[in-house]
Design a protein around this motif. Structure first.
Motif, PDB file in Angstrom:
ATOM      1  N   GLY A  11       0.825  -1.201   0.000  1.00 34.40           N
ATOM      2  CA  GLY A  11       0.000   0.000   0.000  1.00 34.40           C
ATOM      3  C   GLY A  11       0.858   1.248   0.000  1.00 34.40           C
ATOM      4  O   GLY A  11       2.037   1.228  -0.370  1.00 34.40           O
ATOM      5  N   ILE A  12       0.286   2.357   0.453  1.00 39.91           N
ATOM      6  CA  ILE A  12       0.951   3.643   0.347  1.00 39.91           C
ATOM      7  C   ILE A  12       2.266   3.688   1.129  1.00 39.91           C
ATOM      8  O   ILE A  12       3.263   4.242   0.651  1.00 39.91           O
ATOM      9  N   GLN A  38      -6.907  -3.748   0.567  1.00 42.31           N
ATOM     10  CA  GLN A  38      -5.975  -2.642   0.792  1.00 42.31           C
ATOM     11  C   GLN A  38      -6.681  -1.287   0.779  1.00 42.31           C
ATOM     12  O   GLN A  38      -7.376  -0.933  -0.169  1.00 42.31           O
ATOM     13  N   THR A  40      -5.395   1.675   0.491  1.00 47.51           N
ATOM     14  CA  THR A  40      -4.840   2.589  -0.509  1.00 47.51           C
ATOM     15  C   THR A  40      -5.586   2.519  -1.830  1.00 47.51           C
ATOM     16  O   THR A  40      -5.865   3.539  -2.463  1.00 47.51           O
ATOM     17  N   LYS A  41      -5.914   1.310  -2.261  1.00 45.70           N
ATOM     18  CA  LYS A  41      -6.557   1.135  -3.564  1.00 45.70           C
ATOM     19  C   LYS A  41      -8.027   1.526  -3.542  1.00 45.70           C
ATOM     20  O   LYS A  41      -8.650   1.624  -4.604  1.00 45.70           O
ATOM     21  N   GLY A 151      -4.931   6.424  -5.456  1.00 42.09           N
ATOM     22  CA  GLY A 151      -4.021   5.634  -4.637  1.00 42.09           C
ATOM     23  C   GLY A 151      -3.479   4.406  -5.333  1.00 42.09           C
ATOM     24  O   GLY A 151      -2.291   4.085  -5.224  1.00 42.09           O
ATOM     25  N   THR A 155       0.603   4.046  -6.091  1.00 37.61           N
ATOM     26  CA  THR A 155       1.470   2.998  -5.555  1.00 37.61           C
ATOM     27  C   THR A 155       2.043   2.126  -6.663  1.00 37.61           C
ATOM     28  O   THR A 155       3.210   1.742  -6.626  1.00 37.61           O
ATOM     29  N   ARG A 302      -9.450   0.160   6.497  1.00 33.45           N
ATOM     30  CA  ARG A 302      -8.457   1.042   7.093  1.00 33.45           C
ATOM     31  C   ARG A 302      -8.038   0.502   8.458  1.00 33.45           C
ATOM     32  O   ARG A 302      -8.769  -0.268   9.085  1.00 33.45           O
ATOM     33  N   LEU A 332      -3.599   8.255   2.730  1.00 37.61           N
ATOM     34  CA  LEU A 332      -2.945   8.717   1.515  1.00 37.61           C
ATOM     35  C   LEU A 332      -2.160   9.999   1.764  1.00 37.61           C
ATOM     36  O   LEU A 332      -1.221  10.300   1.021  1.00 37.61           O
ATOM     37  N   GLY A 335       0.794   8.592   4.547  1.00 35.86           N
ATOM     38  CA  GLY A 335       1.555   7.409   4.147  1.00 35.86           C
ATOM     39  C   GLY A 335       2.901   7.691   3.522  1.00 35.86           C
ATOM     40  O   GLY A 335       3.909   7.077   3.905  1.00 35.86           O
TER      41      GLY A 335
END
Length: 368
Positions: A11-12, A38, A40-41, A151, A155, A302, A332, A335
């Protein structure tokens, strides 16, 4: 001989650690990631921490540093506007006094955060002129330094960049042994340093080491819509009062979200009720939205802590094992700077992060 580094989680945080460490030829960097759930995605992607109501000054210092780092990474890796765009953000308020208070806060905070850029107080008509999609605009404060980021694309861009240097990626789950050994599908792998950047999955990952991390999963859902009209690349992001965030990405993609759902565990199922709620929120801002414009419902998990603050750094009794978690809905934003700080520690063995967080042991306890 190269120092062997393993990063768990893409992730981030993990991607940024990999990006920075892959530039060091004295290091061999390997990543393990399964990508499931994840955050981030599946994040909304707003980078604009300066008008937050959060009182945690350490968090604000970290978020401010994270927002300032983005343009540097974007320029160094030549990211396109579909990944990151400094389009500005608008934060709205219904009450004129609240709006003035927000505006004065922005002016005050810009003194220590020049990356905020231009600050303007806008009428409802001026907000609508900046964001023509709106059919029910409110007055707001515009901050030109605010940005939107995809995100998943961010990444992946960093990881592909790192792979061209010295990063090796593996898909799949891993476990830890009692002493922090890395256990993979191919057996035990030995590394000089492990970076555990697995977000909400840190707690189960650390249990074999008899450590309990103060990390809880929080479900987040958002919707993506494809609209018939297009808009300029620099159309701002909207952070409205009382509704979900409203993020127009390049050309015709609109994101509405995301939710903050506690007590859902690691559930990744789409909720039709939540989808309805997100769509209704979008319709409050743009009455022309239709259900058939929804193309995707994203769900992620999260990590958050009891005080909603992130933590990161080496384990007190296992300094070769680094952790990062608890980023919550600002992952985000915070990170990348967390990833950079961890990478700096890997290279130098030194750190002083008291301006950004409480000690790591605040969020860890023995399982015995």
């Amino acid at each position: 001989m190269q120092k062997q580094i393993a990063i768990i989680g893409g992730g981030i945080v993990g991607a940024t650690v990999a990006y920075y460490l892959s530039a060091d030829p004295t290091l061999s960097v390997t990543m393990y990631d399964d990508g499931i759930g994840q955050a981030t995605k599946n994040a909304a992607g707003i980078i604009s921490p300066w008008l937050s109501k959060r009182r945690n000054q350490r968090w604000y210092a970290l978020a401010k540093a994270g927002a300032a780092l983005y343009p540097e990474i974007v320029a160094d890796t030549q990211m396109g506007m579909s990944v990151y765009q400094q389009s500005g953000t608008i934060v709205t308020r219904a009450d004129a006094d609240d709006l003035e208070t927000l505006y004065q806060l922005a002016i005050e905070r810009r003194q220590a955060a020049p990356q905020m850029g231009t600050i303007e107080k806008l009428s409802a008509a001026e907000v609508q002129a900046r964001l023509p999609l709106l059919t029910a605009p409110q007055a707001g404060v515009f901050v030109s330094g605010g940005a939107r980021v995809d995100g998943a694309k961010f990444t992946e861009h960093l990881l592909q960049y790192a792979e061209k240097r010295n990063l090796v990626r593996h898909k799949g789950k891993v476990k830890l042994g009692e002493q922090g050994q890395l256990l993979t599908a191919n057996g035990q792998m030995n590394y000089d340093t492990l970076v555990l950047a697995v977000g909400a999955w840190l707690k189960p990952l650390l249990l074999p080491m008899k450590l309990v991390a103060d990390v809880r999963p929080q479900k987040g859902q958002l919707i993506e819509l494809q609209l018939p009209q297009t808009w300029p690349d620099d159309v701002p992001v909207l952070m409205p009062e009382g509704e979900r965030d409203f993020i127009p990405f390049t050309r015709s993609k609109l994101v509405v979200g995301a939710t903050h759902e506690n007590d859902q565990g690691y559930d990744l199922q789409v909720s039709s009720l939540v989808e309805d709620d997100l769509f209704a929120s979008g319709r409050q801002l743009d009455a022309n939205l239709t259900r058939d414009q929804i193309t995707t419902v994203k769900v992620g998990t999260r990590a958050y802590t009891r005080d909603f603050a992130p933590f990161f750094g080496p384990l007190p009794d296992n300094p070769h094992v680094l952790v990062a978690s608890g980023l919550g809905s600002s992952g985000l934003t915070t990170g990348p700077i967390i990833g950079k700080l961890l990478a700096d520690y890997v290279r130098t063995g030194r750190h002083d992060w008291s301006a950004y967080q409480l000690p790591v042991e605040t969020y860890l306890r023995s399982a015995d």
